[in-house]
Design an enzyme around this catalytic site. Structure first.
Site, short mmCIF file in Angstrom:
data_model
loop_
_atom_site.label_atom_id
_atom_site.label_comp_id
_atom_site.label_asym_id
_atom_site.label_seq_id
_atom_site.Cartn_x
_atom_site.Cartn_y
_atom_site.Cartn_z
N GLU A 22 0.85 -1.20 0.00
CA GLU A 22 0.00 0.00 0.00
C GLU A 22 0.88 1.24 0.00
O GLU A 22 1.87 1.33 0.72
CB GLU A 22 -0.91 0.02 1.23
CG GLU A 22 -1.78 1.26 1.31
CD GLU A 22 -2.82 1.18 2.41
OE1 GLU A 22 -3.66 0.26 2.34
OE2 GLU A 22 -2.77 2.00 3.34
N THR A 54 -3.90 4.89 -1.50
CA THR A 54 -4.89 5.48 -0.60
C THR A 54 -5.58 6.66 -1.27
O THR A 54 -5.08 7.23 -2.24
CB THR A 54 -4.25 5.91 0.72
OG1 THR A 54 -3.27 6.92 0.46
CG2 THR A 54 -3.60 4.73 1.42
#
Length: 607
Positions: A22, A54
């Site tokens: 991520e 994100t």
């Protein structure tokens, strides 16, 4: 491909656990460029199943703000990475959600992590259920509503993930209600779960059992947060109300002021936790929160034995061509590119991103039939990928031509990872011609791009191989360089009538010299022969592409010069202007690919 399909496909073929990374959206343009490089580098060294980005809507605080959709599009179309986009519904009107989903769809992204997001005011949490706040007008209140909307709008196109909380939601103390909300999100169309970070392996395993007992059978992906410093470790745990097992504190508290030891012992603790989680049988995939850092997640994977083996790299689908294929829908059949953009994939993909694949012969982009090919506005943002500050850090302030040649020499020898005209670092492909390239640059022939001659190397060769492993690959020797204008007459005279060595040379004023056959549109400089397939020709040299590349190349030099203009650095300004005015851009192809002699070098060294 959907995350769920990738995980199932891997599970059927290998018992080895998988992983993903991520990343968050950096705040500056230079940070974004550096992140692209890091994402690409981490992919090449570890082969994650996917990455995720994100959510950031972009443009809220600064003109430099980048949106998640921009990063997702670039990761999919330029880097060829399977990407998942976070999407929140807090402060998001439906039109903005629609725009984000359409951009993800158009880029080829098939994975969304649907979140409620933080309330407009209140505790900083990534929660997404049952918080008493009013949704944006026309928007959604809960993640389950966003999931249902995506499913209703796009059917089965997206794999939709949702957040899960092994230690309870910060805003909901009831375990029963948290489990019910999680089931509601799955029933609305979610197909996988990504959990909040945790450190208590036993609690996580018990929670997984409870999830399965509740009838939730979609894949559970645990979120893993590396430990890098003691302060960050405590702060992140506090933010999420995360339980820290006593043995973590016993190990880390006595060494909390020594960051190196904290990283070392913290990594061992996280590795032990991950192994217990994998041994439980409930999960077979780890999702690492990188915090945009490289070393910590890779060390964890290495200690777990999850980094790829030589066989994994051999089977990696991105090696089916000499350049990584795009995952954008309109580029999936692309099999040919002009070699001029070998080290500048960002600008090439941006230049051709709006063109339909069926407009071009052989599934290729860049044909002269498109009037857009020469339009540099498509790639204006990416012509010079470094900020002025970063450019000065990388390349300083060259004052004489020897400084330019030394920059290229440093790049060739691995001391620099990029140049103004080369975004990507070199690999070992140039090793066989390295000494000649160094000699040319010492003689102020500034090399730009090159490839060695190859006559039938097996396609599974570690350095030069590509495509299916049961074939053979070939290359013509190719060299692109800046040549002092006063040497051009000697070069053209030696190449006149030479059918085996073809060239293009052009100056900033578009004066073109060539012996390339007029009737020939493209010259294949790389090709592969494989059982049961047509000949693949993935890189070419052609006139129309070279003319477009010339425009881009001289614009790069102008952009580089502009950095020195701001600092009123007359010597550096004059030097770059000297390159623009007094050098010509040349490429030569040695079509005699069966000859082992370095004929291009032998020609140039005599000038």
């Amino acid at each position: 491909m959907k995350i769920t399909d990738k995980l199932q496909q891997h599970k059927e073929g290998s018992p080895k656990p998988t992983f993903s990374f991520e990343y968050f959206v950096p705040k500056t343009t230079q940070g974004v460029q550096n992140l692209y490089d890091r994402m690409d580098r981490m992919y090449q060294s570890s082969l994650p199943q996917f990455i995720d980005i994100t959510w950031n809507a972009g443009g809220n605080a600064s003109k430099l703000s980048q949106s998640s959709t921009e990063l997702v599009s670039t990761a999919q179309s330029v880097l060829g990475l399977e990407t998942c986009m976070h999407l929140t519904c807090t402060n998001m009107p439906r039109e903005q959600i629609d725009d984000a989903l359409k951009e993800a769809y158009d880029s080829g992204c098939q994975n969304i992590l649907a979140l409620r997001g933080d309330p407009p005011a209140g505790p900083a949490s990534s929660g997404d259920d049952n918080c008493e706040w009013e949704q944006c007008a026309g928007g959604f209140r809960y993640a389950r509503d966003l999931v249902k909307y995506i499913r209703d709008s796009y059917g089965d196109h997206f794999a939709i993930g949702v957040a899960a909380y092994p230690e309870g939601h910060p805003e909901e103390p009831s375990d029963e209600l948290n489990m019910r909300y999680l089931k509601e999100k799955v029933d609305a169309g979610a197909t996988f779960l990504i959990t909040q970070m945790f450190y208590d392996a036993q609690n996580f395993v018990e929670w997984c059992k409870a999830v399965r007992d509740y009838g939730i059978d979609v894949p559970i992906i645990p979120g893993i947060m590396p430990i890098t410093t003691y302060a960050a470790f405590l702060r992140r745990a506090q933010w999420g109300n995360i339980n820290i097992p006593q043995h973590f504190l016993d190990k880390l508290d006595p060494i909390k002021d020594d960051d190196e030891l904290v990283r070392q012992f913290g990594t061992d603790l996280v590795v032990e936790m991950c192994q217990r989680v994998l041994n439980s049988g409930y999960v077979s995939h780890l999702h690492l929160y990188t915090m945009n850092l490289e070393k910590a997640p890779l060390i964890i994977l290495d200690k777990l034995g999850l980094l790829p083996t030589e066989q994994d790299f051999t089977n990696d689908p991105v090696s089916l061509l000499p350049w990584r294929k795009s995952l954008a829908p309109n580029r999936r059949n692309e099999e040919v590119r002009p070699i001029f953009w070998q080290r500048r994939p960002y600008s090439y993909v941006a230049r051709t991103s709006q063109w339909a694949i069926d407009e071009f012969p052989n599934g290729r982009f860049g044909d002269s039939s498109s009037p857009a090919f020469g339009d540099l506005d498509l790639v204006r943002y990416s012509l010079f990928r470094q900020s002025p500050k970063k450019a000065l850090e990388l390349w300083s302030t060259p004052k004489k031509i020897q400084d330019i040649s030394q920059l290229v020499i440093d790049y060739l020898q691995g001391r620099l990872v990029c140049l103004p005209w080369s975004d990507t670092p070199l690999n070992h492909e140039v090793d066989t011609m390295l000494s000649h390239l160094l000699t040319l640059n010492k003689n102020f022939i500034i090399t730009i791009n090159s490839q060695p001659q190859i006559n039938g190397i097996r396609s599974n060769d570690k350095v030069h191989g590509w495509g299916p492993k049961d074939g053979y690959v070939y290359q013509k020797q190719y060299l692109e360089f800046l040549l002092p204008r006063d040497k051009l007459p000697s070069l053209t005279a030696q190449l006149e009538g030479n059918e085996m060595m073809t060239y293009f040379a052009i100056d900033v004023n578009d004066k073109l010299y060539t012996n390339h056959p007029e009737e020939s549109k493209a010259n294949a400089v790389t090709w592969g022969i494989f059982p049961g397939r047509e000949v693949l020709q993935p890189t070419i040299v052609e006139k129309v592409s070279f003319l477009a590349w010339k425009e881009e190349f001289y614009r790069i030099l102008e952009d580089w010069k502009s950095i020195f203009i701001k600092d009123d650095d007359k010597e550096s300004i004059d030097l770059v202007q000297h390159l623009i005015d007094d050098y010509v851009l040349v490429n030569i192809v040695d079509n005699d690919f069966v000859n082992n002699e370095d004929q291009i070098f032998n020609l140039l060294i005599r000038l």
